[in-house]
Design an enzyme around this catalytic site. Structure first.
Site, PDB file in Angstrom:
ATOM      1  N   TYR A 106       6.947  47.078 106.917  1.00  0.00           N
ATOM      2  CA  TYR A 106       5.879  46.075 107.011  1.00  0.00           C
ATOM      3  C   TYR A 106       4.930  46.159 105.823  1.00  0.00           C
ATOM      4  O   TYR A 106       4.406  45.135 105.369  1.00  0.00           O
ATOM      5  CB  TYR A 106       5.101  46.248 108.324  1.00  0.00           C
ATOM      6  CG  TYR A 106       5.855  45.730 109.521  1.00  0.00           C
ATOM      7  CD1 TYR A 106       5.846  44.374 109.832  1.00  0.00           C
ATOM      8  CD2 TYR A 106       6.604  46.587 110.326  1.00  0.00           C
ATOM      9  CE1 TYR A 106       6.543  43.883 110.923  1.00  0.00           C
ATOM     10  CE2 TYR A 106       7.312  46.107 111.425  1.00  0.00           C
ATOM     11  CZ  TYR A 106       7.280  44.758 111.704  1.00  0.00           C
ATOM     12  OH  TYR A 106       7.985  44.272 112.772  1.00  0.00           O
TER      13      TYR A 106
ATOM     14  N   GLU B 263       7.356  47.394 118.835  1.00  0.00           N
ATOM     15  CA  GLU B 263       8.665  47.946 118.486  1.00  0.00           C
ATOM     16  C   GLU B 263       8.744  49.444 118.784  1.00  0.00           C
ATOM     17  O   GLU B 263       9.790  49.940 119.218  1.00  0.00           O
ATOM     18  CB  GLU B 263       8.973  47.650 117.016  1.00  0.00           C
ATOM     19  CG  GLU B 263       9.295  46.167 116.791  1.00  0.00           C
ATOM     20  CD  GLU B 263       9.106  45.698 115.369  1.00  0.00           C
ATOM     21  OE1 GLU B 263       9.069  46.550 114.450  1.00  0.00           O
ATOM     22  OE2 GLU B 263       8.977  44.480 115.160  1.00  0.00           O
TER      23      GLU B 263
END
Length: 402
Positions: free
Chosen positions: A100, A142
């Site tokens: 990310y 997640e």
């Protein structure tokens, strides 16, 4: 879903003020973003589906996701289902928090390079904050999914080595592959309709390839079965890299890495009628649902509807007929071409009006197949009075809304 508490009203206003420029730039934004990211971080080519990159499907999906997020900064909860679906897909790729950071860096730099003087320091700060809020949302969700899979009986995190133990031709284009873990330990169960990620390096590709395939039978705690369509194109260079490699080159005893089962599309036992609706290779998750319903001797009405090109491409035809006959369930088939000379089989596109059976609109309707097919089927269901909340669907590849 957590609210965007880190975002101020000013941040939201600044981010949304850039949307007209971003939408005007259109595909140029995502094309520049991916080109930049793959140039500076080529290792990500081992994660992203480069076929979807070439066709533009992934680029379009990313662009739409960015715009949807920015438009809903003041009410992120409306994106709940999309976020859950994407998070499950990320888990099948074993996406990590550092990934990310890379994506966020290239997103900001792309805007700086394309928006020029319009990308002020205040706007950069607002976009950076907005992106971090979204990234944290995914990272936390997640991690929860990873932990659930790691701690489940037979579960694991990341890659696990499996051996191909069976390979079965199901129809003209679809072949089933059965995998067992080389450590000979149990494998985690899954909800019928979910998928696994398979990772390997085909000799036909310079990169590792990761693809997601629906599990095509009920769970047994020992092995996994996927059923893969050979993806062909008018241009041979665009044939599916992974699907053709699996069909042509993967042999019994070969080793692949699998990522634990995941996915937010699955049969949920509500003790009410179930209608399974599929087209083409969208039949695969329906087989897992059908087998599970049969094993449970499901007492409610079950109807199985499938459409495909022709009889040669009708996967699991005999198995489906046997299951439905044994359980007293109705099954109907549509072939787009070719004579329909079998009972409850029609020629043309799927048309619910030709079925001499009332569909219980209070049931659950599961759809899987090409997006155009699902949109068409959904519209038919809505016209019959089925509430949208009763219609559940799965999209192969980059997500799309029906």
């Amino acid at each position: 879903m957590q609210s965007n508490q880190a975002l101020s009203v000013q941040d939201i206003s600044l981010v949304q003020s850039t949307l007209p420029l971003i939408e005007q730039a259109g595909d140029a934004v995502t094309a520049h973003f991916y080109q930049r990211m793959f140039h500076h971080n080529p290792e990500l080519k081992d994660i992203f589906n480069l076929t979807n990159q070439e066709t533009g499907r992934q680029k379009a999906a990313l662009f739409e996701a960015i715009v949807a997020y920015a438009k809903n900064l003041d009410n992120i909860s409306v994106l709940k289902h999309a976020v859950e679906r994407i998070a499950n897909k990320h888990v099948s790729f074993h996406i990590k928090p550092d990934d990310y950071n890379i994506v966020g860096h290239h997103l900001i730099e792309t805007m700086r390079e394309l928006l020029g003087e319009h990308f002020t320091q205040a706007i950069e700060k607002a976009w950076s904050t907005a992106y971090q809020v979204l990234a944290n949302l995914f990272i936390n969700l997640e991690e929860e999914l990873y932990v659930n899979r790691e701690t489940a009986t037979g579960g694991w995190r990341g890659k696990r080595a499996f051996s191909l133990v069976d390979k079965i031709q199901e129809s003209e284009l679809v072949t089933s592959f059965v995998f067992e873990p080389i450590d000979q330990q149990p494998v985690m169960n899954y909800c019928p309709g979910q998928y696994i990620g398979i990772e390997l390096k085909p000799t036909t590709s310079p990169y590792n390839e990761i693809r997601q395939y629906s599990l095509s039978t009920s769970p047994n705690g020992k092995s996994y079965r996927i059923s893969v369509k050979r993806e062909l194109s008018d241009v041979s260079e665009r044939n599916g890299v992974m699907s053709n490699y699996l069909h042509d080159h993967l042999s019994l005893g070969d080793i692949v890495d699998l990522h634990a089962p995941t996915g937010d599309f699955y049969w949920l036992d509500r003790q009410r009628p179930v209608v399974l609706i599929s087209a083409g290779v969208g039949i695969t998750p329906m087989q897992a649902m059908l087998d599970t319903l049969a094993q449970n001797n499901y007492p409610q009405q079950v109807i199985y509807l499938h459409a495909c090109e022709n009889e040669a491409q009708h996967s699991f035809a005999k198995h489906t007929a046997q299951q439905c006959q044994q359980q007293g369930w109705q099954a109907y088939t549509w072939y787009r071409e070719g004579a329909a000379d079998q009972p409850d089989t029609f020629t043309g596109i799927m048309d619910f009006s030709v079925i001499d059976l009332p569909l219980d609109t209070n049931g659950d309707f599961y759809l899987c197949g090409p997006v155009g097919f699902m949109q068409f089927a959904k519209q038919q269901l809505l016209k019959l009075g089925v509430d949208e909340s009763c219609i559940h669907y799965e999209v192969f590849g980059p997500h799309a809304n029906l």
